[in-house]
Design an enzyme around this catalytic site. Structure first.
Site, PDB file in Angstrom:
ATOM      1  N   MET A  47      35.323  56.825  61.240  1.00 27.98           N
ATOM      2  CA  MET A  47      36.098  57.728  62.084  1.00 27.98           C
ATOM      3  C   MET A  47      36.139  57.166  63.494  1.00 27.98           C
ATOM      4  O   MET A  47      35.134  56.686  64.001  1.00 27.98           O
ATOM      5  CB  MET A  47      35.468  59.126  62.109  1.00 27.98           C
ATOM      6  CG  MET A  47      36.188  60.114  63.021  1.00 27.98           C
ATOM      7  SD  MET A  47      35.477  61.785  62.935  1.00 27.98           S
ATOM      8  CE  MET A  47      34.016  61.558  63.949  1.00 27.98           C
ATOM      9  N   ASP A  75      39.315  57.639  66.973  1.00 23.96           N
ATOM     10  CA  ASP A  75      40.023  58.566  67.862  1.00 23.96           C
ATOM     11  C   ASP A  75      40.360  59.911  67.223  1.00 23.96           C
ATOM     12  O   ASP A  75      40.896  59.952  66.107  1.00 23.96           O
ATOM     13  CB  ASP A  75      41.363  57.968  68.308  1.00 23.96           C
ATOM     14  CG  ASP A  75      41.245  56.612  68.949  1.00 23.96           C
ATOM     15  OD1 ASP A  75      40.118  56.119  69.112  1.00 23.96           O
ATOM     16  OD2 ASP A  75      42.299  56.046  69.284  1.00 23.96           O
ATOM     17  N   GLU A 129      45.155  53.155  76.785  1.00 20.35           N
ATOM     18  CA  GLU A 129      45.320  53.769  75.469  1.00 20.35           C
ATOM     19  C   GLU A 129      45.257  55.289  75.620  1.00 20.35           C
ATOM     20  O   GLU A 129      44.860  55.823  76.648  1.00 20.35           O
ATOM     21  CB  GLU A 129      44.221  53.308  74.496  1.00 20.35           C
ATOM     22  CG  GLU A 129      44.314  51.856  74.086  1.00 20.35           C
ATOM     23  CD  GLU A 129      43.353  51.516  72.949  1.00 20.35           C
ATOM     24  OE1 GLU A 129      43.812  50.921  71.972  1.00 20.35           O
ATOM     25  OE2 GLU A 129      42.155  51.852  73.044  1.00 20.35           O
ATOM     26  N   ASP A 182      49.988  55.715  70.647  1.00 24.41           N
ATOM     27  CA  ASP A 182      49.181  56.896  70.970  1.00 24.41           C
ATOM     28  C   ASP A 182      49.983  57.992  71.675  1.00 24.41           C
ATOM     29  O   ASP A 182      49.621  58.460  72.760  1.00 24.41           O
ATOM     30  CB  ASP A 182      47.968  56.515  71.826  1.00 24.41           C
ATOM     31  CG  ASP A 182      47.172  55.357  71.258  1.00 24.41           C
ATOM     32  OD1 ASP A 182      47.248  55.134  70.037  1.00 24.41           O
ATOM     33  OD2 ASP A 182      46.478  54.678  72.033  1.00 24.41           O
TER      34      ASP A 182
END
Length: 550
Positions: free
Chosen positions: A40, A42, A223, A171
């Protein structure tokens, strides 16, 4: 002492019965979201379903038990009634090919069906649209919609909705902007150091409005941008009672190494974000807080809520957990507040406070999954060599490894600083003793420099062999108040098996760090010590509570 916002609390300190046996998966946090298995990173689309009263979190995921980042990258999915106990639902979004990924993005509730994806059979509160980066040969922005409350998605047949012929645009975070009556997307043009701001009436057709370029701490790349409007707790006038906050993640390039989040305070007019200044402000100054994302569709009384990935790209793939890797931070409530930054200046600062209670859990006690099983309190204690605080939650050998502490103290001697005088006191978080050895996290406050020093050194081979783990971290703190007795400071902390979240001075500074005890050890006791003949610290209020699942 950290005071949680009214929405959040009934005692902040309500929280878990026999949390998992310490001999199995002893490093897995208990009140932080973790994947059942696999990798896992973001957090992605996060929203609140007001109809079913359910919190949804999606996340970058690979359920392979090797537990490292690898394609195919999917959106994993978990839900919670109380933001503390999570149910895992597997993959919600998957790429077309195994060498591709559904990269980070966001979810919105399209209540008014601007997209045209829904009919009257779908409740307005469950009209879920995901906006994500498809990582194939290029990075393109795509959308998908759900007809089953967010458990699975149908990809839009005319994807992509944005294609700028780039391998480094990703993103997307989308929100509804009331003032301009449109959807707003912030998306990173990562290695050009741009946050691109798009607008759309329907989530399908997007127009570029502006670029927020080369601001703040650059690092290697931008990001995971974000944008939200926050109330000011103590506005200077009746005219400006809220501000917009633009958020960025940078990796690598954090001052401590690896990953970090920064934010900017300003105004947003539906086209352009106008920062108030050029200052760099970090959301969390620990090593393990990255790719923050906020929830969509929260109740007004819940305010702005969000969480982050509690790891760091410098070592995320190699941390010593079994069959799974990574956790999220606790969900936090966000506001703005004017605070003193030094003796002669003040400024707006992001305030973060962990969420232990929501509107629904306040109204319905049966939704709560946590409780206090042991507690210790002390008030008005003059700390010196002969007076100290010590707690041990492992007397029956059944400690949970989860507890919180809430400290308010006063530095009563403001003239200290001579080399022959002790100027420090310490908070120590100990493990139980296993095979004759005990491990300790150290939090030390130096009154001369008004600085907290955190030492997360352990004897685990992973930490001993990881030069980038950065075991010692410090932060300056300004006093939160001054009384006749001296300067006042507060610290609230949460310890959860292998993660320590710290909130200094009512949440004006946050620090999140993981740690790894060896040989099945978990945190079991808490101690406050000062090696001084003369008292210069008064513990005004201290509470320590061990927490367990009901």
């Amino acid at each position: 002492m950290i005071q949680l916002s009214p929405l959040l609390l009934l005692p902040l300190f309500s929280v878990f019965n026999s949390i998992a046996d310490a001999s199995t998966e002893y490093l897995r946090p208990q009140i932080h979201l973790t994947p059942d298995q696999g990798w896992m990173n973001d957090p992605n689309g996060m929203f609140y379903d007001r109809k079913d009263k359910l919190w949804h979190v999606y996340f970058q995921h690979n359920p392979d038990k090797k537990s490292i980042w690898a394609t195919p990258v999917t959106w994993g999915h978990s839900t919670s009634k109380d933001l503390l106990t999570w149910d895992y639902h597997g993959n919600a979004l998957e790429p077309e090919n195994d060498d591709e990924g559904i990269f980070s993005g966001s979810v919105v509730v399209d209540r008014n069906n601007t997209s045209g994806f829904f009919n009257d059979s779908t409740d307005p509160e469950q009209r879920i649209v995901a906006i994500y980066t498809n990582n194939a040969q290029l990075q393109t922005q795509e959308i998908a919609y759900s007809l089953d409350k967010g458990y699975s998605f149908i990809k839009y047949d005319q994807n992509p909705v944005i294609n700028v012929n780039s391998s480094q645009q990703r993103d997307p975070k989308v929100l509804w902007h009331d003032e301009s009556n449109q959807w707003i997307m912030v998306v990173a043009k990562t290695q050009e150091f741009k946050v691109q701001i798009y607008g759309s009436p329907d989530l399908k057709k997007w127009d570029l409005k502006s670029n927020f370029t080369s601001n703040g701490y650059l690092g290697f790349q931008y990001e995971c941008p974000g944008l939200f409007k926050l109330p000011i707790e103590n506005p200077l006038n009746d005219t400006v009672t809220s501000k917009w906050v633009l958020l960025l993640a940078i990796n690598p390039g954090s001052p401590l190494g690896g990953s970090i989040n920064e934010y900017f305070i300003g105004d947003f007019d539906g086209t352009t974000f106008h920062p108030d200044d050029g200052a760099t402000r970090f959301m969390d100054i620990g090593k393990d807080f990255y790719a923050f994302q906020s929830f969509d569709n929260t109740e007004p009384e819940d305010g702005a809520l969000g969480l982050a990935w509690a790891s760091n790209w410098q070592y995320a793939n190699t941390v010593p957990t079994e069959n799974w890797r990574s956790s999220m931070s606790l969900v936090r409530n966000y506001t703005l507040k004017y605070v003193d930054v030094n003796p002669e200046n003040y400024g707006l600062t992001l305030i973060q406070k962990p969420v232990y209670d929501t509107k629904e859990t306040r109204l319905n006690e049966t939704l709560k999954t946590l409780e206090t099983i042991n507690e210790y309190e002390v008030n008005d204690l003059k700390l010196d060599k002969s007076s100290f605080v010590a707690t041990d939650f492992n007397t029956e050998r059944n400690a949970t490894g989860v507890f919180e502490f809430d400290l308010k103290f006063t530095q009563t001697d403001l003239k200290m600083g001579y080399s022959n005088m002790t100027t420090q006191f310490g908070l120590y978080i100990h493990s139980q003793t296993v095979k004759g050895s005990q491990e300790t996290l150290q939090l030390v406050f130096d009154t001369l420099s008004t600085t907290w020093y955190i030492d997360r050194t352990t004897q685990h081979s992973f930490q001993r062999n990881s030069p980038v783990f950065t075991e010692r971290i410090s932060t300056y703190v300004e006093k939160i108040d001054t009384t006749d007795q001296g300067n006042v400071y507060t610290l609230y902390g949460v310890v959860d098996r292998n993660i320590l979240e710290l909130y200094f001075n009512d949440g004006s500074i946050a620090m999140t760090n993981t740690f790894f005890f060896r040989e099945g050890k978990i945190p079991t006791s808490f101690e406050v010590v000062c090696d001084s003949e003369k008292s210069f610290i008064t513990i005004d209020e201290l509470s320590v509570r061990e927490l367990a699942r009901k």
